[in-house]
Design a protein around this motif. Structure first.
Motif, PDB file in Angstrom:
ATOM      1  N   GLN A  43      -1.952   5.308   2.101  1.00 49.67           N
ATOM      2  CA  GLN A  43      -2.775   5.974   1.096  1.00 49.67           C
ATOM      3  C   GLN A  43      -3.052   5.120  -0.141  1.00 49.67           C
ATOM      4  OE1 GLN A  43      -4.297   8.992   1.910  1.00 49.67           O
ATOM      5  NE2 GLN A  43      -3.355   8.300   3.834  1.00 49.67           N
ATOM      6  N   VAL A  44      -2.897   3.815  -0.010  1.00 49.53           N
ATOM      7  CA  VAL A  44      -3.348   2.904  -1.054  1.00 49.53           C
ATOM      8  C   VAL A  44      -4.841   2.683  -0.878  1.00 49.53           C
ATOM      9  CG1 VAL A  44      -3.236   0.537  -1.943  1.00 49.53           C
ATOM     10  CG2 VAL A  44      -1.133   1.734  -1.335  1.00 49.53           C
ATOM     11  N   GLU A  45      -5.595   2.796  -1.951  1.00 49.90           N
ATOM     12  CA  GLU A  45      -7.039   2.599  -1.858  1.00 49.90           C
ATOM     13  C   GLU A  45      -7.356   1.104  -1.853  1.00 49.90           C
ATOM     14  OE1 GLU A  45     -10.472   5.215  -3.539  1.00 49.90           O
ATOM     15  OE2 GLU A  45      -9.941   3.747  -5.090  1.00 49.90           O
ATOM     16  N   GLU A  46      -7.837   0.608  -0.739  1.00 42.71           N
ATOM     17  CA  GLU A  46      -8.248  -0.785  -0.626  1.00 42.71           C
ATOM     18  C   GLU A  46      -9.687  -0.893  -1.135  1.00 42.71           C
ATOM     19  OE1 GLU A  46      -7.719  -2.207   3.326  1.00 42.71           O
ATOM     20  OE2 GLU A  46      -5.591  -1.651   3.413  1.00 42.71           O
ATOM     21  N   LYS A  47      -9.876  -1.747  -2.113  1.00 44.76           N
ATOM     22  CA  LYS A  47     -11.179  -1.871  -2.757  1.00 44.76           C
ATOM     23  C   LYS A  47     -12.043  -2.910  -2.056  1.00 44.76           C
ATOM     24  CE  LYS A  47     -10.341   1.100  -5.995  1.00 44.76           C
ATOM     25  NZ  LYS A  47     -11.114   2.372  -6.059  1.00 44.76           N
ATOM     26  N   ALA A  48     -13.281  -2.549  -1.827  1.00 40.91           N
ATOM     27  CA  ALA A  48     -14.222  -3.474  -1.196  1.00 40.91           C
ATOM     28  C   ALA A  48     -14.357  -4.738  -2.029  1.00 40.91           C
ATOM     29  CB  ALA A  48     -15.583  -2.808  -1.035  1.00 40.91           C
ATOM     30  N   GLY A  49     -14.424  -5.872  -1.345  1.00 44.16           N
ATOM     31  CA  GLY A  49     -14.610  -7.136  -2.020  1.00 44.16           C
ATOM     32  C   GLY A  49     -13.339  -7.760  -2.542  1.00 44.16           C
ATOM     33  N   PHE A  50     -12.187  -7.200  -2.158  1.00 43.53           N
ATOM     34  CA  PHE A  50     -10.903  -7.775  -2.531  1.00 43.53           C
ATOM     35  C   PHE A  50     -10.152  -8.225  -1.273  1.00 43.53           C
ATOM     36  CE2 PHE A  50     -11.753  -5.577  -6.439  1.00 43.53           C
ATOM     37  CZ  PHE A  50     -11.057  -6.282  -7.420  1.00 43.53           C
ATOM     38  N   LEU A  51      -9.258  -9.178  -1.467  1.00 43.83           N
ATOM     39  CA  LEU A  51      -8.378  -9.607  -0.386  1.00 43.83           C
ATOM     40  C   LEU A  51      -7.244  -8.599  -0.219  1.00 43.83           C
ATOM     41  CD1 LEU A  51      -8.166 -13.376  -1.345  1.00 43.83           C
ATOM     42  CD2 LEU A  51      -9.189 -12.499   0.767  1.00 43.83           C
ATOM     43  N   GLN A  52      -6.910  -8.331   1.037  1.00 44.08           N
ATOM     44  CA  GLN A  52      -5.822  -7.420   1.368  1.00 44.08           C
ATOM     45  C   GLN A  52      -4.829  -8.160   2.274  1.00 44.08           C
ATOM     46  OE1 GLN A  52      -6.415  -4.557  -0.222  1.00 44.08           O
ATOM     47  NE2 GLN A  52      -8.595  -4.958  -0.590  1.00 44.08           N
ATOM     48  N   ILE A  53      -3.548  -7.945   2.046  1.00 42.30           N
ATOM     49  CA  ILE A  53      -2.519  -8.465   2.951  1.00 42.30           C
ATOM     50  C   ILE A  53      -1.873  -7.248   3.589  1.00 42.30           C
ATOM     51  CG2 ILE A  53      -0.514  -9.946   3.255  1.00 42.30           C
ATOM     52  CD1 ILE A  53      -1.149 -11.273   0.613  1.00 42.30           C
ATOM     53  N   ARG A  54      -2.231  -7.002   4.830  1.00 47.62           N
ATOM     54  CA  ARG A  54      -1.822  -5.768   5.495  1.00 47.62           C
ATOM     55  C   ARG A  54      -0.297  -5.601   5.477  1.00 47.62           C
ATOM     56  NH1 ARG A  54      -4.713  -3.694  10.022  1.00 47.62           N
ATOM     57  NH2 ARG A  54      -5.390  -5.797  10.514  1.00 47.62           N
ATOM     58  N   GLY A  55       0.140  -4.472   4.938  1.00 47.95           N
ATOM     59  CA  GLY A  55       1.557  -4.156   4.911  1.00 47.95           C
ATOM     60  C   GLY A  55       2.330  -4.836   3.796  1.00 47.95           C
ATOM     61  N   VAL A  56       1.643  -5.569   2.913  1.00 49.74           N
ATOM     62  CA  VAL A  56       2.352  -6.322   1.866  1.00 49.74           C
ATOM     63  C   VAL A  56       1.764  -6.049   0.489  1.00 49.74           C
ATOM     64  CG1 VAL A  56       3.110  -8.605   1.078  1.00 49.74           C
ATOM     65  CG2 VAL A  56       2.911  -8.135   3.527  1.00 49.74           C
ATOM     66  N   GLN A  57       0.566  -6.569   0.226  1.00 46.36           N
ATOM     67  CA  GLN A  57      -0.082  -6.404  -1.068  1.00 46.36           C
ATOM     68  C   GLN A  57      -1.560  -6.135  -0.856  1.00 46.36           C
ATOM     69  OE1 GLN A  57       0.691  -9.561  -3.866  1.00 46.36           O
ATOM     70  NE2 GLN A  57       2.915  -9.470  -3.613  1.00 46.36           N
ATOM     71  N   TYR A  58      -2.157  -5.456  -1.841  1.00 47.87           N
ATOM     72  CA  TYR A  58      -3.547  -5.040  -1.693  1.00 47.87           C
ATOM     73  C   TYR A  58      -4.334  -5.330  -2.962  1.00 47.87           C
ATOM     74  CZ  TYR A  58      -1.412  -2.627   2.227  1.00 47.87           C
ATOM     75  OH  TYR A  58      -0.707  -2.351   3.373  1.00 47.87           O
ATOM     76  N   ASN A  59      -5.665  -5.483  -2.780  1.00 48.21           N
ATOM     77  CA  ASN A  59      -6.609  -5.642  -3.882  1.00 48.21           C
ATOM     78  C   ASN A  59      -6.310  -6.883  -4.727  1.00 48.21           C
ATOM     79  OD1 ASN A  59      -7.892  -3.205  -3.079  1.00 48.21           O
ATOM     80  ND2 ASN A  59      -6.329  -2.041  -4.174  1.00 48.21           N
ATOM     81  N   LEU A  60      -6.344  -8.018  -4.040  1.00 42.83           N
ATOM     82  CA  LEU A  60      -6.064  -9.301  -4.678  1.00 42.83           C
ATOM     83  C   LEU A  60      -7.336 -10.126  -4.790  1.00 42.83           C
ATOM     84  CD1 LEU A  60      -2.920 -10.138  -2.516  1.00 42.83           C
ATOM     85  CD2 LEU A  60      -2.908  -9.144  -4.814  1.00 42.83           C
ATOM     86  N   GLN A  61      -7.420 -10.927  -5.827  1.00 47.22           N
ATOM     87  CA  GLN A  61      -8.566 -11.822  -5.968  1.00 47.22           C
ATOM     88  C   GLN A  61      -8.284 -13.208  -5.406  1.00 47.22           C
ATOM     89  OE1 GLN A  61     -10.953 -11.739  -9.496  1.00 47.22           O
ATOM     90  NE2 GLN A  61     -10.076  -9.807 -10.200  1.00 47.22           N
ATOM     91  N   GLU A  62      -7.011 -13.532  -5.205  1.00 45.43           N
ATOM     92  CA  GLU A  62      -6.665 -14.791  -4.556  1.00 45.43           C
ATOM     93  C   GLU A  62      -5.336 -14.629  -3.836  1.00 45.43           C
ATOM     94  OE1 GLU A  62      -4.319 -17.903  -7.203  1.00 45.43           O
ATOM     95  OE2 GLU A  62      -6.222 -17.382  -8.171  1.00 45.43           O
ATOM     96  N   VAL A  63      -5.162 -15.434  -2.803  1.00 45.46           N
ATOM     97  CA  VAL A  63      -3.916 -15.479  -2.037  1.00 45.46           C
ATOM     98  C   VAL A  63      -3.561 -16.947  -1.850  1.00 45.46           C
ATOM     99  CG1 VAL A  63      -2.840 -15.028   0.211  1.00 45.46           C
ATOM    100  CG2 VAL A  63      -4.318 -13.297  -0.831  1.00 45.46           C
ATOM    101  N   ASN A  64      -2.294 -17.272  -2.048  1.00 45.61           N
ATOM    102  CA  ASN A  64      -1.839 -18.650  -1.890  1.00 45.61           C
ATOM    103  C   ASN A  64      -0.827 -18.734  -0.751  1.00 45.61           C
ATOM    104  OD1 ASN A  64      -2.907 -20.206  -4.456  1.00 45.61           O
ATOM    105  ND2 ASN A  64      -2.233 -18.183  -5.155  1.00 45.61           N
TER     106      ASN A  64
END
Length: 308
Positions: A43-64
């Motif tokens: 039930q976390v709202e994943e926002k369009a146009g953002f990076l998502q890491i399934r099961g970890v973190q959501y709504n990111l602008q960058e991932v390293n």
């Protein structure tokens, strides 16, 4: 009550139900671009146009991440009423010629075309496409590995397919062309080629953001990859050991030739093959929702990470 031992010969004649693995319990976590704003399985709202890491973190602008594994595969994927289905797949093991999972009339496995032109000329293989899987250790922007609630490092991956293939391929190709100080001795032509092909992409922190690319269906969101901080040589050697030790898990996850793969979903999430939700042009205006945190270790200190 009867003893079960009397009926052990019937083992294998029943039916075992298979439960989808929860995203949080996966060893490798998919990084994808949300194409439409929606609530996920927790039930976390994943926002369009953002990076998502399934099961970890959501709504990111960058991932390293620090890359551990790169693999190009071939997949003939068809859209069905149930989602995407893999009709033929090749993990491209060993040297060419590779073979797919489908069979010819004589019962032998179908050989794969060595390039897109050869595949396009074959009616059966014409829609078969290359995909690049890039997996690695999730880090913060300083190179510190992100640790989950169980104090384990987080392994993530992206899939370069379709319009997302080009950027991923170009990034890896550029890295493989760099003439970096050799790490192995004695230095030979063979060792230099191995380092360029296998080691170069592990010598930098890779920053993943979102870009755009034109397609026959309009502008699409794609991954943009760029190298960041250079790793110390001793850290690269540790990464090579991690890559070697986790290779069986990588092959178990991504070598679909070992298991017949069809589209699978978890609580309404996108299927395991496409990885990405439909593209959207919604504005990026929401903060990230995070789970897991950077370790207390110094940047690129991977020696104490526990992958068991």
């Amino acid at each position: 009550m009867s003893n079960m031992e009397e009926f052990v010969g019937l083992a294998g004649t029943g039916y075992e139900s298979k439960q989808a693995t929860k995203p949080e319990d996966e060893f490798f976590h998919s990084v994808y671009i949300a194409g439409a704003t929606r609530k996920n399985h927790i039930q976390v709202e994943e926002k369009a146009g953002f990076l998502q890491i399934r099961g970890v973190q959501y709504n990111l602008q960058e991932v390293n991440m620090v890359i551990t594994h790169v693999k190009e595969v071939l997949a003939k994927v068809k859209n069905t009423a149930r989602g995407e289905t893999v009709e033929c797949f090749s993990f491209k093991s060993g040297q060419a010629p590779w073979h797919g999972t489908s069979k010819l009339q004589n019962g032998s496995f179908r050989p794969c075309g060595s390039n897109s032109a050869e595949r396009a000329a074959n009616e059966y293989c014409s829609i078969c496409k290359s995909q690049i899987i890039v997996a690695g250790i999730f880090c913060d922007s300083n190179g510190k590995p992100v640790i989950d609630e169980d104090k384990k490092p987080v392994m993530i991956f992206i899939r370069g397919k379709g319009t997302k293939y080009g950027n991923v391929s170009s990034y890896l190709s550029d890295l493989s062309k760099e003439d970096l100080d050799p790490m192995f001795t004695p230095v030979t032509d063979e060792s230099r080629k191995f380092e360029k092909d296998v080691v170069n992409n592990k010598r930098f922190l890779t920053k993943i953001t979102i870009g755009e690319a034109n397609s026959s269906f309009g502008v699409k969101k794609v991954f943009t990859l760029e190298k960041s901080v250079k790793l110390p040589n001793e850290s690269v050697m540790i990464i090579l050991h991690i890559a070697k030790n986790t290779l069986p898990k990588f092959e178990e996850k991504f070598d679909w030739s070992k298991n017949r793969v069809t589209a699978t979903t978890y609580a309404g999430q996108e299927d395991v093959l496409s990885m990405d939700a439909p593209d959207s042009q919604e504005k990026k205006d929401e903060p990230s929702t995070t789970k897991g945190s950077s370790s207390n270790q110094a940047p690129f200190n991977f020696g104490d990470l526990d992958f068991n």
